[in-house]
Design an enzyme around this catalytic site. Structure first.
Site, short mmCIF file in Angstrom:
data_model
loop_
_atom_site.label_atom_id
_atom_site.label_comp_id
_atom_site.label_asym_id
_atom_site.label_seq_id
_atom_site.Cartn_x
_atom_site.Cartn_y
_atom_site.Cartn_z
N ASN A 10 0.87 -1.44 -0.09
CA ASN A 10 0.28 0.01 0.24
C ASN A 10 1.03 1.31 0.00
O ASN A 10 1.48 1.46 0.77
CB ASN A 10 -1.07 0.04 1.33
CG ASN A 10 -1.83 1.35 1.59
OD1 ASN A 10 -1.10 2.42 0.94
ND2 ASN A 10 -3.09 0.64 1.64
N HIS A 46 0.96 5.96 2.18
CA HIS A 46 1.62 6.75 2.66
C HIS A 46 3.43 7.49 2.88
O HIS A 46 3.99 8.15 2.74
CB HIS A 46 2.29 6.42 3.90
CG HIS A 46 0.63 6.19 4.66
ND1 HIS A 46 -0.19 7.60 4.64
CD2 HIS A 46 0.20 5.29 5.08
CE1 HIS A 46 -1.14 6.67 5.94
NE2 HIS A 46 -1.39 5.44 5.10
N HIS A 77 -5.58 3.95 -1.63
CA HIS A 77 -6.94 3.69 -1.03
C HIS A 77 -6.91 5.31 -1.19
O HIS A 77 -6.45 5.76 -1.04
CB HIS A 77 -7.14 4.19 0.65
CG HIS A 77 -7.93 4.69 1.14
ND1 HIS A 77 -7.59 4.26 2.76
CD2 HIS A 77 -9.28 4.65 0.98
CE1 HIS A 77 -8.51 4.91 2.56
NE2 HIS A 77 -9.74 5.04 1.73
N ARG A 85 -9.05 8.66 -1.05
CA ARG A 85 -10.02 8.87 0.32
C ARG A 85 -11.23 10.03 -0.93
O ARG A 85 -10.78 10.59 -0.86
CB ARG A 85 -9.53 9.74 1.43
CG ARG A 85 -8.45 7.90 2.50
CD ARG A 85 -8.54 8.30 3.34
NE ARG A 85 -7.78 7.61 4.60
CZ ARG A 85 -8.83 7.22 5.87
NH1 ARG A 85 -10.07 7.58 5.55
NH2 ARG A 85 -9.26 6.05 6.58
N ARG A 145 -6.13 13.10 1.05
CA ARG A 145 -5.79 13.97 2.40
C ARG A 145 -3.98 12.97 1.45
O ARG A 145 -2.95 13.72 1.96
CB ARG A 145 -5.77 13.03 3.50
CG ARG A 145 -5.31 11.95 3.56
CD ARG A 145 -6.17 10.56 5.11
NE ARG A 145 -7.61 11.17 5.48
CZ ARG A 145 -7.99 11.08 6.73
NH1 ARG A 145 -7.35 10.31 7.59
NH2 ARG A 145 -9.08 11.13 6.87
N GLU A 173 -8.45 1.06 -3.03
CA GLU A 173 -9.32 0.82 -1.87
C GLU A 173 -10.23 2.25 -1.95
O GLU A 173 -9.99 2.68 -2.32
CB GLU A 173 -8.50 0.43 -0.51
CG GLU A 173 -7.71 -0.70 -0.16
CD GLU A 173 -6.97 -0.30 0.84
OE1 GLU A 173 -6.39 0.58 1.29
OE2 GLU A 173 -6.74 -1.58 1.41
N THR A 211 -7.79 3.94 8.88
CA THR A 211 -8.92 2.89 8.66
C THR A 211 -9.71 2.55 10.55
O THR A 211 -8.48 1.53 11.49
CB THR A 211 -9.34 2.07 8.03
OG1 THR A 211 -9.16 2.42 7.36
CG2 THR A 211 -10.72 0.71 8.16
N GLU A 235 -10.75 -9.70 3.29
CA GLU A 235 -9.85 -8.95 3.72
C GLU A 235 -9.79 -8.58 5.03
O GLU A 235 -10.37 -7.82 5.12
CB GLU A 235 -9.07 -7.80 3.06
CG GLU A 235 -7.31 -7.60 3.29
CD GLU A 235 -7.13 -6.32 2.72
OE1 GLU A 235 -6.89 -6.20 1.83
OE2 GLU A 235 -5.93 -5.60 4.01
N HIS A 255 -3.80 -4.84 7.90
CA HIS A 255 -4.05 -3.05 8.93
C HIS A 255 -3.29 -3.18 9.69
O HIS A 255 -3.31 -4.11 10.69
CB HIS A 255 -5.19 -3.12 8.86
CG HIS A 255 -5.17 -1.56 9.78
ND1 HIS A 255 -5.19 -0.19 9.09
CD2 HIS A 255 -5.10 -1.18 10.81
CE1 HIS A 255 -5.43 0.74 9.60
NE2 HIS A 255 -5.37 0.10 11.39
#
Ligand SMILES: CC(=O)[C@@H](O)[C@H](O)COP(=O)(O)O
Ligand SMILES: NCC(=O)COP(=O)(O)O
Length: 245
Positions: A9, A12, A45, A47, A51, A72, A103, A153, A193
């Site tokens: 993922n 970040h 992801h 969002r 962000r 996602e 999340t 998941e 996660h």
């Protein structure tokens, strides 16, 4: 013994970029590095508040990824429209609250089956494989089967955030039991996660798990050791975990 795959993922990487509004670091570049280092998939992801990952990242990665995209998203018309336009290999439906830091739990499929079933049907018609990000909970697994999702998941946050070894063991056993149950129902079972270099091996050891989606810990390690090394090190730990080493 079956292999366990790694979905990296890269949210970040985009967090670092958005912190200053620069055009670097580029998630598109990071995805190429992660794939070259052995990632079997890339998770992003998008969002609602953008962000970190932004629309440009999604549309560019849809054209440049060599492995496959796990997109996602929240269950909203906006995100469904984007997913049906770019047609990623996978969509993972996740809960989302603007005020959350990250999340906080799994998607409540059982409590909104008609809405989730409609989303699964629409996405599946586009050839997209739908995954549901859910807690390790029998009712949620049964609901995932009921709405026609081929993949789940399992949210590993309760395991990752456990404050004692005993609590971590309790959560690990719950995840393992539910992975076995979900697999017996014909679901492909992923997990993710909060996984990192010191807690991933017991999760990787669960034989029914097909793929782990890991982001924050890999990107954090990349800041120190570089992304390729961070990906390779995580894959090695997953292999060792799966072997019971
Ligand atoms: C669903 C999940 O646990 C992550 O994949 C999600 O992307 C976390 O959100 P942030 O990446 O914004 O922390
Ligand atoms: N779905 C989990 C994911 O993609 C990465 O979560 P994290 O490792 O960033 O906590």
């Amino acid at each position: 013994m079956s292999r366990i795959l790694l979905g990296v993922n890269i949210d970040h990487i985009a967090t670092l970029r958005q912190a200053r509004g620069t055009n670097y670091p580029d998630p598109v570049h990071a995805a190429a590095v992660a794939e070259h280092a052995g990632a079997e998939g890339i998770t992003i992801h998008l969002r609602e508040d953008r962000r970190h990952i932004i629309d440009r990242d999604v549309y560019t990665l849809a054209k440049t990824l060599k492995t496959r995209m796990n997109f996602e998203m929240a269950v909203t018309q906006e995100m469904l429209d984007i997913a049906c336009e770019i047609k990623p290999a996978y969509v993972c439906l996740v809960p989302e609250k603007r005020e959350e830091l990250t999340t906080e739990g799994g998607l409540d499929v059982a409590g909104q089956q008609d809405k989730i079933a409609a989303a699964v049907t629409r996405l599946s018609k586009e050839g997209i494989k739908v995954s549901l990000f859910i807690d390790a909970d029998k009712a949620q697994i049964d609901a995932a089967v009921a709405v026609g999702a081929p993949v789940i998941e399992i949210h590993t946050g309760c395991y990752a955030d456990a404050e004692t070894d005993a609590d971590a063991t309790t959560e690990l056993n719950r995840i393992s039991t539910m992975a076995t149950y979900a697999h017996s129902k014909g679901l492909v079972v992923n997990a993710g996660h909060g996984l990192h270099y010191h807690n991933v091996k017991p999760i990787a050891a669960i034989p029914e798990l097909y793929e782990l989606n890991i982001g924050h810990a890999i990107i954090a390690r990349a800041a120190i050791d570089g992304l390729a090394t961070a990906v390779r090190d995580m894959k090695q730990l997953m292999v060792e975990g799966r072997r019971g080493e």
